[in-house]
Write a protein that holds these residues in place. Structure first.
Motif, mmCIF file in Angstrom:
data_model
loop_
_atom_site.group_PDB
_atom_site.id
_atom_site.type_symbol
_atom_site.label_atom_id
_atom_site.label_comp_id
_atom_site.label_asym_id
_atom_site.label_seq_id
_atom_site.Cartn_x
_atom_site.Cartn_y
_atom_site.Cartn_z
ATOM 1 N N ASN A 157 0.853 -1.410 0.015
ATOM 2 C CA ASN A 157 0.108 0.222 0.164
ATOM 3 C C ASN A 157 0.970 1.396 -0.178
ATOM 4 O O ASN A 157 0.466 2.370 0.282
ATOM 5 N N GLY A 158 2.284 1.086 -0.092
ATOM 6 C CA GLY A 158 2.856 2.390 -0.346
ATOM 7 C C GLY A 158 3.676 2.769 0.953
ATOM 8 O O GLY A 158 4.214 3.578 0.958
ATOM 9 N N HIS A 159 3.180 2.363 2.135
ATOM 10 C CA HIS A 159 3.477 2.425 3.238
ATOM 11 C C HIS A 159 4.982 2.100 3.607
ATOM 12 O O HIS A 159 5.218 1.053 3.052
ATOM 13 N N ARG A 160 5.951 2.560 4.321
ATOM 14 C CA ARG A 160 7.349 2.124 4.660
ATOM 15 C C ARG A 160 7.122 1.191 6.005
ATOM 16 O O ARG A 160 6.497 1.889 6.672
ATOM 17 N N ARG A 161 7.849 0.159 5.771
ATOM 18 C CA ARG A 161 7.750 -0.815 7.480
ATOM 19 C C ARG A 161 9.333 -1.080 7.377
ATOM 20 O O ARG A 161 10.026 -0.734 6.589
ATOM 21 N N GLU A 162 9.711 -1.218 8.797
ATOM 22 C CA GLU A 162 11.057 -1.825 8.894
ATOM 23 C C GLU A 162 11.242 -3.236 9.009
ATOM 24 O O GLU A 162 10.226 -3.911 9.572
ATOM 25 N N ARG A 163 12.360 -3.594 8.322
ATOM 26 C CA ARG A 163 12.665 -5.034 8.474
ATOM 27 C C ARG A 163 13.911 -5.107 9.204
ATOM 28 O O ARG A 163 14.983 -4.368 8.931
ATOM 29 N N GLU A 164 13.746 -5.997 10.203
ATOM 30 C CA GLU A 164 14.863 -5.868 11.171
ATOM 31 C C GLU A 164 16.174 -6.413 10.869
ATOM 32 O O GLU A 164 17.117 -5.918 11.184
ATOM 33 N N PHE A 165 16.148 -7.579 10.179
ATOM 34 C CA PHE A 165 17.484 -8.140 9.527
ATOM 35 C C PHE A 165 17.353 -8.110 7.930
ATOM 36 O O PHE A 165 16.398 -8.343 7.350
ATOM 37 N N GLU A 166 18.577 -7.984 7.347
ATOM 38 C CA GLU A 166 18.526 -8.178 5.969
ATOM 39 C C GLU A 166 19.645 -9.270 5.589
ATOM 40 O O GLU A 166 20.689 -9.447 5.915
ATOM 41 N N LEU A 167 19.384 -10.276 4.843
ATOM 42 C CA LEU A 167 20.086 -11.546 4.517
ATOM 43 C C LEU A 167 20.846 -11.089 3.102
ATOM 44 O O LEU A 167 20.184 -11.308 2.120
ATOM 45 N N GLY A 168 22.041 -10.516 3.161
ATOM 46 C CA GLY A 168 22.870 -10.092 1.974
ATOM 47 C C GLY A 168 23.365 -11.335 0.944
ATOM 48 O O GLY A 168 23.070 -12.588 1.417
ATOM 49 N N ASP A 169 23.738 -11.056 -0.225
ATOM 50 C CA ASP A 169 24.185 -12.227 -0.973
ATOM 51 C C ASP A 169 25.165 -12.768 -0.653
ATOM 52 O O ASP A 169 25.092 -14.183 -0.570
ATOM 53 N N GLU A 170 26.082 -12.281 0.262
ATOM 54 C CA GLU A 170 27.308 -13.056 0.564
ATOM 55 C C GLU A 170 26.877 -13.832 1.817
ATOM 56 O O GLU A 170 27.410 -14.996 2.039
ATOM 57 N N GLU A 171 26.180 -13.575 2.592
ATOM 58 C CA GLU A 171 25.698 -14.282 4.049
ATOM 59 C C GLU A 171 24.847 -15.415 3.247
ATOM 60 O O GLU A 171 24.996 -16.390 3.800
ATOM 61 N N PHE A 172 23.926 -15.147 2.112
ATOM 62 C CA PHE A 172 22.956 -16.127 1.877
ATOM 63 C C PHE A 172 23.915 -17.272 1.283
ATOM 64 O O PHE A 172 23.847 -18.799 1.366
ATOM 65 N N ARG A 173 24.730 -16.905 0.337
ATOM 66 C CA ARG A 173 25.467 -17.805 -0.219
ATOM 67 C C ARG A 173 26.483 -18.822 0.826
ATOM 68 O O ARG A 173 26.765 -19.926 0.627
ATOM 69 N N PHE A 174 26.889 -18.205 1.680
ATOM 70 C CA PHE A 174 27.547 -18.796 2.892
ATOM 71 C C PHE A 174 26.707 -19.725 3.567
ATOM 72 O O PHE A 174 26.808 -21.086 3.851
ATOM 73 N N LEU A 175 25.434 -19.393 3.814
ATOM 74 C CA LEU A 175 24.484 -20.423 4.655
ATOM 75 C C LEU A 175 24.138 -21.388 3.562
ATOM 76 O O LEU A 175 23.937 -22.445 4.122
ATOM 77 N N ALA A 176 23.790 -21.131 2.460
ATOM 78 C CA ALA A 176 23.430 -22.307 1.461
ATOM 79 C C ALA A 176 24.674 -23.142 1.307
ATOM 80 O O ALA A 176 24.262 -24.417 1.418
ATOM 81 N N SER A 177 25.817 -22.695 1.175
ATOM 82 C CA SER A 177 27.057 -23.732 1.201
ATOM 83 C C SER A 177 27.094 -24.510 2.551
ATOM 84 O O SER A 177 27.525 -25.870 2.569
ATOM 85 N N PHE A 178 27.028 -23.882 3.609
ATOM 86 C CA PHE A 178 27.011 -24.605 4.890
ATOM 87 C C PHE A 178 25.929 -25.568 4.981
ATOM 88 O O PHE A 178 26.325 -26.871 5.456
ATOM 89 N N MET A 179 24.872 -25.223 4.594
ATOM 90 C CA MET A 179 23.677 -26.346 4.776
ATOM 91 C C MET A 179 24.100 -27.722 3.798
ATOM 92 O O MET A 179 23.704 -28.567 4.160
ATOM 93 N N SER A 180 24.580 -27.302 2.635
ATOM 94 C CA SER A 180 24.533 -28.184 1.810
ATOM 95 C C SER A 180 25.774 -29.090 2.113
ATOM 96 O O SER A 180 25.645 -30.310 2.236
ATOM 97 N N ARG A 181 26.783 -28.644 2.918
ATOM 98 C CA ARG A 181 28.034 -29.459 3.332
ATOM 99 C C ARG A 181 27.482 -30.065 4.459
ATOM 100 O O ARG A 181 27.951 -31.364 4.684
ATOM 101 N N GLU A 182 26.759 -29.750 5.450
ATOM 102 C CA GLU A 182 26.513 -30.256 6.785
ATOM 103 C C GLU A 182 25.147 -31.316 6.477
ATOM 104 O O GLU A 182 25.459 -32.081 7.304
#
Length: 287
Positions: free
Chosen positions: A9-34
């Motif tokens: 609806n166009g309003h702004r809301r706050e998102r507490e945490f943002e998962l960036g590209d580098e962090e997501f790639r690491f988590l994906a790699s970590f889950m795949s390995r483990e």
């Protein structure tokens, strides 16, 4: 780290945490390995949403801190919490009922006719979630073998998620959760509790099931062979090479002629030649 995003609806809301590209790639790699679990790009929002509570509990500022922890000496002890947060557990009693009909008629009934010298049945529910599947197997087994006194029958129920295993061991379920249990089984194998909205699996059925934590990606401690293995809606989380390895290991753990049951969206076509189709998503070991 606070990030602002626009809502529909166009309003702004706050998102507490943002998962960036580098962090997501690491988590994906970590889950795949483990664990062998593949986290594709379209699952980033899901991963972020499910891990937010974990970051809050640890008092962390952002996903970079969390990834650093996984890389460090505390990483090994955090794996269980990470897996519990990421994995999905959707199940119900007698889901895909054709599998339980096949188990009763094509696996258990012939064993009764064989009258082996040492009557023994072992079935494995791999990825058992909150217990509905292994208890459905145990009810089917208890009914099919009721005329076979002296049978050594057991269902091994494993999952990587310790939270669901704790719930499964209790054998307590909301009354509405047992709607798909056949009426004769409900009368024989389910008991009303003091809470009118809850039922408990009977002691006779619970005694047939052993719950254990197991990461399918790691070594398996079981030495004996199984008559049947249920691995439904688990392989969909793995890539093809991991699936090939997994199904080959399952074949090694099945008696020749033992049956592997998969989920409705899974198939062995182009993945394994050690099985033949014997029913809808039901496969018999042939080599």
């Amino acid at each position: 780290m606070l990030n602002r995003q626009e809502t529909n609806n166009g309003h702004r809301r706050e998102r507490e945490f943002e998962l960036g590209d580098e962090e997501f790639r690491f988590l994906a790699s970590f889950m795949s390995r483990e664990t062998g679990i593949v986290l594709s790009d379209h699952k980033r929002d899901m991963v972020c949403g499910r891990l937010v509570k974990r970051l809050r509990a640890l008092g962390m500022r952002d996903f970079s801190d969390y990834c650093d922890m996984l890389r460090g000496p505390k990483g090994a002890s955090e794996v269980e919490n990470l897996v519990n947060a990421i994995t999905t557990n959707i199940t119900n009693f007698f889901r895909e009922p054709h599998h339980f009909d096949h188990l009763r008629d094509q696996v258990l009934a012939p064993r009764l006719l064989e009258r082996p010298r040492r009557p023994r049945v072992r079935i494995w529910s791999a990825g058992c979630s909150s217990g509905e599947e292994p208890y459905s197997i145990a009810m089917t087994m208890a009914d099919a073998l009721k005329g076979g006194g002296g049978w050594d029958a057991l269902v091994l129920a494993t999952d990587i998620d310790t939270n669901v295993l704790r719930r499964a061991e209790q054998g307590l379920y909301p009354l509405k959760a047992v709607d798909h249990v056949p009426e004769t089984y409900r009368k024989r194998f389910l008991r009303r509790t003091n809470d009118s909205d809850m039922v408990q699996v009977s002691d006779d059925v619970r005694r047939l099931v052993r719950f254990r934590r197991l990461n399918l990606h790691e070594n398996w401690p079981m030495k004996g062979l199984f008559d049947a293995i249920f691995c439904r809606n688990v392989a969909i989380y793995f890539d093809k090479p991991t699936q090939r390895q997994l199904f080959n290991r399952y074949a090694d753990r099945l008696h020749m002629g033992g049956v592997l049951y998969l989920g409705h969206a899974e198939s062995l076509i182009g993945v394994s030649d050690r099985f033949e189709v014997v029913g809808k998503t039901s496969y018999r070991r042939i080599q």
